[in-house]
Motif scaffolding. Structure first.
Motif, PDB file in Angstrom:
ATOM      1  N   LEU C  75     -19.454 -63.643  41.201  1.00 35.72           N
ATOM      2  CA  LEU C  75     -20.578 -62.904  41.764  1.00 35.72           C
ATOM      3  C   LEU C  75     -20.737 -61.587  41.005  1.00 35.72           C
ATOM      4  CD1 LEU C  75     -22.499 -62.939  44.293  1.00 35.72           C
ATOM      5  CD2 LEU C  75     -20.794 -61.522  45.414  1.00 35.72           C
ATOM      6  N   MET C  76     -22.006 -61.242  40.654  1.00 41.68           N
ATOM      7  CA  MET C  76     -22.255 -59.894  40.159  1.00 41.68           C
ATOM      8  C   MET C  76     -22.735 -59.023  41.320  1.00 41.68           C
ATOM      9  SD  MET C  76     -24.752 -58.464  37.142  1.00 41.68           S
ATOM     10  CE  MET C  76     -26.325 -58.491  37.964  1.00 41.68           C
ATOM     11  N   GLY C  77     -23.621 -59.595  42.141  1.00 39.93           N
ATOM     12  CA  GLY C  77     -23.936 -58.945  43.406  1.00 39.93           C
ATOM     13  C   GLY C  77     -25.243 -58.190  43.485  1.00 39.93           C
ATOM     14  N   ALA C  78     -25.973 -58.077  42.357  1.00 39.41           N
ATOM     15  CA  ALA C  78     -27.221 -57.315  42.400  1.00 39.41           C
ATOM     16  C   ALA C  78     -28.187 -57.936  43.409  1.00 39.41           C
ATOM     17  CB  ALA C  78     -27.855 -57.258  41.016  1.00 39.41           C
ATOM     18  N   ALA C  79     -28.268 -59.272  43.416  1.00 42.16           N
ATOM     19  CA  ALA C  79     -29.248 -59.933  44.289  1.00 42.16           C
ATOM     20  C   ALA C  79     -28.870 -59.781  45.759  1.00 42.16           C
ATOM     21  CB  ALA C  79     -29.346 -61.410  43.917  1.00 42.16           C
ATOM     22  N   ILE C  80     -27.615 -60.044  46.100  1.00 43.17           N
ATOM     23  CA  ILE C  80     -27.237 -59.962  47.513  1.00 43.17           C
ATOM     24  C   ILE C  80     -27.348 -58.513  48.003  1.00 43.17           C
ATOM     25  CG2 ILE C  80     -24.726 -59.792  47.097  1.00 43.17           C
ATOM     26  CD1 ILE C  80     -26.230 -61.805  49.934  1.00 43.17           C
ATOM     27  N   ALA C  81     -27.017 -57.571  47.136  1.00 41.17           N
ATOM     28  CA  ALA C  81     -27.152 -56.159  47.520  1.00 41.17           C
ATOM     29  C   ALA C  81     -28.616 -55.825  47.770  1.00 41.17           C
ATOM     30  CB  ALA C  81     -26.578 -55.248  46.434  1.00 41.17           C
ATOM     31  N   THR C  82     -29.491 -56.341  46.915  1.00 39.43           N
ATOM     32  CA  THR C  82     -30.921 -56.070  47.067  1.00 39.43           C
ATOM     33  C   THR C  82     -31.454 -56.671  48.366  1.00 39.43           C
ATOM     34  OG1 THR C  82     -31.102 -56.212  44.672  1.00 39.43           O
ATOM     35  CG2 THR C  82     -33.151 -56.250  45.912  1.00 39.43           C
ATOM     36  N   ILE C  83     -31.050 -57.920  48.644  1.00 35.96           N
ATOM     37  CA  ILE C  83     -31.541 -58.592  49.846  1.00 35.96           C
ATOM     38  C   ILE C  83     -31.052 -57.863  51.101  1.00 35.96           C
ATOM     39  CG2 ILE C  83     -31.401 -60.733  51.171  1.00 35.96           C
ATOM     40  CD1 ILE C  83     -31.168 -62.165  48.401  1.00 35.96           C
ATOM     41  N   LEU C  84     -29.821 -57.400  51.052  1.00 35.33           N
ATOM     42  CA  LEU C  84     -29.207 -56.771  52.225  1.00 35.33           C
ATOM     43  C   LEU C  84     -29.694 -55.333  52.428  1.00 35.33           C
ATOM     44  CD1 LEU C  84     -27.253 -58.195  54.028  1.00 35.33           C
ATOM     45  CD2 LEU C  84     -25.366 -57.153  52.791  1.00 35.33           C
ATOM     46  N   LEU C  85     -29.894 -54.605  51.331  1.00 32.39           N
ATOM     47  CA  LEU C  85     -30.117 -53.158  51.438  1.00 32.39           C
ATOM     48  C   LEU C  85     -31.512 -52.709  51.050  1.00 32.39           C
ATOM     49  CD1 LEU C  85     -26.826 -51.998  49.704  1.00 32.39           C
ATOM     50  CD2 LEU C  85     -27.301 -51.920  52.135  1.00 32.39           C
ATOM     51  N   GLY C  86     -32.266 -53.589  50.412  1.00 34.17           N
ATOM     52  CA  GLY C  86     -33.528 -53.122  49.836  1.00 34.17           C
ATOM     53  C   GLY C  86     -33.264 -52.574  48.450  1.00 34.17           C
ATOM     54  N   PRO C  87     -34.310 -52.472  47.620  1.00 33.11           N
ATOM     55  CA  PRO C  87     -34.100 -52.211  46.198  1.00 33.11           C
ATOM     56  C   PRO C  87     -33.496 -50.836  45.885  1.00 33.11           C
ATOM     57  CG  PRO C  87     -36.425 -52.097  46.756  1.00 33.11           C
ATOM     58  CD  PRO C  87     -35.722 -52.648  47.965  1.00 33.11           C
ATOM     59  N   TRP C  88     -33.912 -49.789  46.603  1.00 29.60           N
ATOM     60  CA  TRP C  88     -33.462 -48.448  46.194  1.00 29.60           C
ATOM     61  C   TRP C  88     -31.972 -48.267  46.433  1.00 29.60           C
ATOM     62  CZ3 TRP C  88     -36.770 -46.765  43.049  1.00 29.60           C
ATOM     63  CH2 TRP C  88     -38.125 -46.931  43.263  1.00 29.60           C
ATOM     64  N   GLN C  89     -31.537 -48.655  47.631  1.00 28.97           N
ATOM     65  CA  GLN C  89     -30.115 -48.517  47.904  1.00 28.97           C
ATOM     66  C   GLN C  89     -29.297 -49.433  46.996  1.00 28.97           C
ATOM     67  OE1 GLN C  89     -32.334 -48.101  51.071  1.00 28.97           O
ATOM     68  NE2 GLN C  89     -30.682 -48.539  52.484  1.00 28.97           N
ATOM     69  N   ALA C  90     -29.840 -50.626  46.746  1.00 36.14           N
ATOM     70  CA  ALA C  90     -29.126 -51.568  45.874  1.00 36.14           C
ATOM     71  C   ALA C  90     -28.957 -50.970  44.477  1.00 36.14           C
ATOM     72  CB  ALA C  90     -29.856 -52.895  45.801  1.00 36.14           C
ATOM     73  N   MET C  91     -29.989 -50.262  43.996  1.00 41.20           N
ATOM     74  CA  MET C  91     -29.876 -49.631  42.676  1.00 41.20           C
ATOM     75  C   MET C  91     -28.721 -48.633  42.659  1.00 41.20           C
ATOM     76  SD  MET C  91     -33.606 -48.729  41.126  1.00 41.20           S
ATOM     77  CE  MET C  91     -34.827 -50.029  41.048  1.00 41.20           C
ATOM     78  N   LEU C  92     -28.635 -47.828  43.711  1.00 43.15           N
ATOM     79  CA  LEU C  92     -27.569 -46.825  43.748  1.00 43.15           C
ATOM     80  C   LEU C  92     -26.201 -47.481  43.887  1.00 43.15           C
ATOM     81  CD1 LEU C  92     -29.230 -44.072  45.935  1.00 43.15           C
ATOM     82  CD2 LEU C  92     -29.010 -44.192  43.466  1.00 43.15           C
ATOM     83  N   VAL C  93     -26.153 -48.537  44.705  1.00 47.30           N
ATOM     84  CA  VAL C  93     -24.880 -49.246  44.871  1.00 47.30           C
ATOM     85  C   VAL C  93     -24.436 -49.844  43.535  1.00 47.30           C
ATOM     86  CG1 VAL C  93     -23.911 -51.369  45.846  1.00 47.30           C
ATOM     87  CG2 VAL C  93     -25.017 -49.708  47.337  1.00 47.30           C
ATOM     88  N   MET C  94     -25.363 -50.511  42.841  1.00 45.06           N
ATOM     89  CA  MET C  94     -24.994 -51.119  41.564  1.00 45.06           C
ATOM     90  C   MET C  94     -24.656 -50.043  40.526  1.00 45.06           C
ATOM     91  SD  MET C  94     -24.891 -54.268  42.211  1.00 45.06           S
ATOM     92  CE  MET C  94     -24.457 -54.895  40.589  1.00 45.06           C
ATOM     93  N   THR C  95     -25.368 -48.921  40.576  1.00 43.90           N
ATOM     94  CA  THR C  95     -25.056 -47.812  39.668  1.00 43.90           C
ATOM     95  C   THR C  95     -23.626 -47.328  39.889  1.00 43.90           C
ATOM     96  OG1 THR C  95     -27.354 -47.071  39.576  1.00 43.90           O
ATOM     97  CG2 THR C  95     -25.676 -45.445  39.030  1.00 43.90           C
ATOM     98  N   SER C  96     -23.234 -47.182  41.164  1.00 44.01           N
ATOM     99  CA  SER C  96     -21.872 -46.738  41.454  1.00 44.01           C
ATOM    100  C   SER C  96     -20.855 -47.759  40.974  1.00 44.01           C
ATOM    101  CB  SER C  96     -21.691 -46.530  42.963  1.00 44.01           C
ATOM    102  OG  SER C  96     -22.714 -45.737  43.478  1.00 44.01           O
ATOM    103  N   VAL C  97     -21.141 -49.041  41.230  1.00 46.38           N
ATOM    104  CA  VAL C  97     -20.205 -50.092  40.821  1.00 46.38           C
ATOM    105  C   VAL C  97     -20.015 -50.060  39.305  1.00 46.38           C
ATOM    106  CG1 VAL C  97     -19.886 -52.591  40.647  1.00 46.38           C
ATOM    107  CG2 VAL C  97     -20.690 -51.592  42.787  1.00 46.38           C
ATOM    108  N   VAL C  98     -21.132 -50.065  38.585  1.00 47.49           N
ATOM    109  CA  VAL C  98     -21.061 -50.114  37.117  1.00 47.49           C
ATOM    110  C   VAL C  98     -20.394 -48.846  36.567  1.00 47.49           C
ATOM    111  CG1 VAL C  98     -22.442 -50.249  35.014  1.00 47.49           C
ATOM    112  CG2 VAL C  98     -23.052 -51.642  36.974  1.00 47.49           C
ATOM    113  N   SER C  99     -20.663 -47.700  37.198  1.00 55.77           N
ATOM    114  CA  SER C  99     -20.062 -46.443  36.720  1.00 55.77           C
ATOM    115  C   SER C  99     -18.544 -46.460  36.887  1.00 55.77           C
ATOM    116  CB  SER C  99     -20.624 -45.249  37.498  1.00 55.77           C
ATOM    117  OG  SER C  99     -22.012 -45.215  37.403  1.00 55.77           O
TER     118      SER C  99
END
Lengths: 255, 238, 318
Positions: C75-99
């Protein structure tokens, strides 16, 4: 006993005792230099490698430790391999491509060693401090801080889930085909991911309450940072000047 | 009793979760300064929900007063500084990268200077006997150590009331023993939600029993814990 | 072991400085907008929610299932994060993960972190959002729409993001477009299936446990219209540019242009430098190499000296 996830290794070497903000900037500048040095500037690569190896030597952790971890960039090098065999006239050996390929691999290897050096000599709270000093948005830094804290909780949870799955993934009849279909296995894994996310949502609610009950009001507040010592300022300025000099020189001769 | 005043006063608290579940119903409770009170009852009785009312994280119908201060929107900050709430799981309570950051969190939000924050962290870590742990990360601590630090995170705010949810759960006998000794030394008013009746007998002279969102018994621990019918009826003994 | 199993994190050295900086700027812009939007939507609750969720996504990337012959799905998780949180929060979550992956586990480089955030945090999320929303609108929130939409969003977010990676490598002159694009796209078309299946598994779990969490978008639809359009544009652009780029066999032409540009910029500089470089050595290339080696030896010598004296000092103290 540090958690197995924890990259930081304790020590009292000169590298460890450097101000973390200075260390972070130096590593970033170093990686930027690696990126700016032109292809085929072998002398500069040797110098950069010598610099990073020296820094590794100073940490007292042993160079082998760094080399072993740095080899993880190797698989990605495959992405650049086609350079060696591709020319505008079709597939054949390309000496310029080979030079480029080796340069990329070397730069990447040197850069990743600098990143490892940063991770193993900087405690996480110091890293956050440095990110704040670099003026990253406070909220983002706070999210990253919380994430790090709960990463350990979540990773332990995932490990337990996978153990629980493995403990039930047996078969009493070796002749039987086991394990269900790939799609079924994927969906079971998906269910675990769903469970994990759900629990993390509940978890975040409780963390939110714990934060509220100690005064959290939506503002991210921190103690003011001590300012950099004069010696550290000079060190940083000197390093940046050296970096500029190195890049200018290498572009002049090899660019 | 004119020398002691009311530390905690709950008057007719009723609370319904957004999903309609009635968690608390007509709760009345008065705790005097320096009293050590146990809050017992089966899972789902509403103990944790009640604790969250004490510093205004949940607000239902009714009236909550802390040290004579009626809890409302304006004084919520003051109230949260007076009531130290220690959550059941230290993993919820300890959300910072280091022990120092966590213990300093409350004082920083109270707006103290750097020196005052330092002094309060030192005081709190001393109180729980964990002075050497300042720069450690929570994930490197044992459960018992985490529980102590969790208590320090609220002691640093100099609260007058300590509210603890299941402080002894998940501890081995030795860690449990040392935590009980720690709680015994603390001068604050104490309200402890727990299933650990042994600890209640030893540490907390007054017991309040909750079931299905209501207080069903309140009195001296000796009396209540020797009343078998109460214990069986409310799932404290089986 | 903690490296992300999805081969999408570009290490340092593989992207040109220009590409790295441009993508930093794009990512920072997206992050700033996302920070503002989440602040509006969630207020003070956003901090614990995103912090803990980011940890869960990171840990969730460790979950795997065996496919065949030692390979496994992840799993990379971008899609499930987006579905669960909406795009803006998902962007920040993925940004934190990748950072965190870059800063602490060297999974992806630091200078190229902007690009990695762009690929996984911005492209991955925007594409997933666009696809999932489109399915939701079409199916009117029916169960099949959530599951097929989830699969499509997960698969496409991986696939399109990988095309982005390939293009960036090609533009940087690291990998010829005609090889990088089909190779990256091909591998991730397969990896995307694993991502899709896990996402569907997670969604069916959540449909049973907490269906209220999957009402994505309806409440957030208005503020996120920009992401929707962005996702559409990114998907179309990469889907169209990639095949075009891969028919141009010479990925190196970009480099040639950059090199030419640098050469013209360099000439006036050379005129300032006198003709000799190193006393006693007339061959310029040799001279510079000698200079590099001499410099390195000095550095190593000094370091060894310091290390040695420190060791003696610590021994003396004991």
């Amino acid at each position: 006993m540090p958690h197995r996830l924890e990259p930081y290794r304790e020590g009292n070497s000169p590298i460890h005792s450097l101000d973390s903000r200075v260390r972070v900037v130096m590593v970033l500048v170093f990686i930027l230099v690696c990126a700016l040095v032109p292809v085929g500037a072998w002398a500069v690569y040797i110098l950069l490698l010598a610099l990073i190896l020296s820094a590794e030597l100073l940490t007292d952790l042993g160079i082998a430790y760094f080399i072993k971890r740095s080899l993880m960039v190797l698989p990605f090098v495959l992405a650049a391999l086609p350079l060696v065999f591709s020319t505008p006239h079709g597939i054949q050996f390309n000496p310029a491509g080979l030079e480029r390929f080796i340069s990329i691999a070397l730069k990447s290897w040197i850069s990743v060693q600098a990143a490892i050096l940063l991770a193993v000599t900087t405690p996480f709270d110091q890293l956050l401090l440095a990110l704040r000093a670099l003026h990253l948005p406070r909220l983002l830094v706070a999210v990253i801080g919380l994430m790090w804290r709960y990463l350990f909780v979540m990773v332990d949870e995932v490990t337990h889930m996978m153990l629980a799955r493995a403990a039930r993934s047996g078969s009493d009849n070796p002749a039987r085909r086991t394990g269900g279909t790939v799609v079924w296995r994927a969906r079971v894994t998906g269910g675990m991911a769903g469970g994990l996310l759900l629990r993390s949502l509940d978890h975040s609610d409780r963390v939110y309450h714990a934060m509220l009950s100690r005064g959290y009001d939506g503002e991210v507040r921190t103690l003011p940072q001590p300012s950099l010592t004069t010696a550290n300022r000079w060190l940083l300025a000197g390093f940046i000047l050296f970096a500029i000099f190195l890049v200018a020189l290498s572009i002049l001769f090899w660019g | 009793m004119d020398t002691t005043y009311c530390s905690v006063e709950l008057y007719d608290i009723t609370f319904r979760y957004p999903d309609g579940h009635l968690a608390l119903h007509g709760i009345n409770l008065t705790i005097h300064q320096g009293e050590k009170v146990a809050l017992v009852g089966p899972n789902g009785a509403g103990k944790s929900t009640l604790l969250l009312h004490l510093n205004g994280i949940h607000t239902g119908e009714g009236q909550v007063s802390i040290d004579g201060l009626s809890v409302n929107h304006q004084n919520i900050g003051q109230v949260r500084a007076k009531v130290g709430l220690v959550f059941q799981s230290p993993d919820d309570q300890l959300f910072s990268p280091t022990v120092f950051d966590d213990v300093a969190y409350g004082p920083i939000y109270q707006g103290f200077s750097r020196d005052e924050v330092e002094a309060r962290v030192t005081y709190a870590l001393d109180a729980v006997g964990m002075q050497g742990y300042r720069q450690r990360s929570p994930h490197h601590l044992s459960v018992g150590e985490k529980k102590r630090i969790a208590i320090a995170t609220v002691l640093s705010m100099h609260p007058s009331v300590l509210v603890l949810d299941e402080p002894t759960s998940g501890l081995d006998p030795r860690a449990r023993r040392s935590l009980i000794e720690l709680l015994r030394q603390l001068p604050q008013t104490l309200l402890v939600a727990t299933h650990d009746l042994e600890m209640v007998r030893e540490l907390l002279p007054r017991t309040v029993v909750m079931d299905q969102g209501e207080i069903v018994a309140d009195g001296a621990t000796q009396v209540i814990l020797s009343d078998e019918s109460v214990l069986y009826q409310h799932g404290l003994k089986a | 072991m903690y490296a992300s199993p999805i081969p999408m994190h570009i290490p340092d050295g593989f992207l040109s400085v220009v590409v790295s900086i441009v993508l930093w700027i794009v990512s920072i812009t997206a992050i700033v907008i996302a920070l503002r939007q989440t602040n509006k939507q969630l207020g003070e609750k956003q901090l614990p929610l995103m912090g803990v969720l980011a940890a869960a996504i990171f840990a969730g990337q460790m979950l795997n299932f065996s496919v065949t012959g030692g390979t496994s799905g992840h799993l990379m998780g971008a899609a499930i994060a987006t579905i669960l949180l909406g795009p803006w929060q998902a962007m920040l979550v993925m940004t934190s993960v990748v950072s965190i992956q870059a800063l602490l586990f060297q999974d992806g480089g630091l200078l190229v972190l902007g690009a990695n955030i762009f690929n996984m945090g911005v492209v991955g999320v925007a594409v997933a959002y666009f696809v999932y929303r489109a399915f939701q609108q079409f199916s009117k929130g029916a169960r099949w729409g959530i599951l097929t939409g989830g699969f499509a969003a997960a698969w496409l977010s991986i696939f399109i993001a990988s095309l982005g990676v390939a293009l960036q490598l090609a533009i940087s002159g690291t990998s010829p477009a005609n090889i990088a694009i089909p190779a990256m796209g091909g591998i991730h078309a397969l990896i995307g299936i694993g991502e899709g299946l896990i996402t569907v598994g997670a969604l069916s779990f959540l449909l049973v446990a907490r269906p209220d969490l999957l009402g994505t978008g309806d409440s957030r639809g208005k503020t996120s219209i920009g992401v929707w359009v962005g996702g559409l544009v990114i998907t179309l652009a990469l889907a169209i540019i990639s095949p075009l780029a891969s028919t141009h066999p010479d990925g190196l032409e970009w480099v040639a242009e950059q090199k030419g540009f640098l050469d013209t910029a360099r000439e006036p500089l050379f005129n300032i430098i006198p003709d000799y470089v190193f006393p006693g050595i007339s061959n310029q290339a040799l001279a510079t190499i000698v200079a590099g080696v001499v410099g390195s030896l000095i550095v190593l010598g000094v370091t060894l000296g310091i290390a040695y004296s420190r060791r003696r000092a610590t021994k003396a103290n004991q």
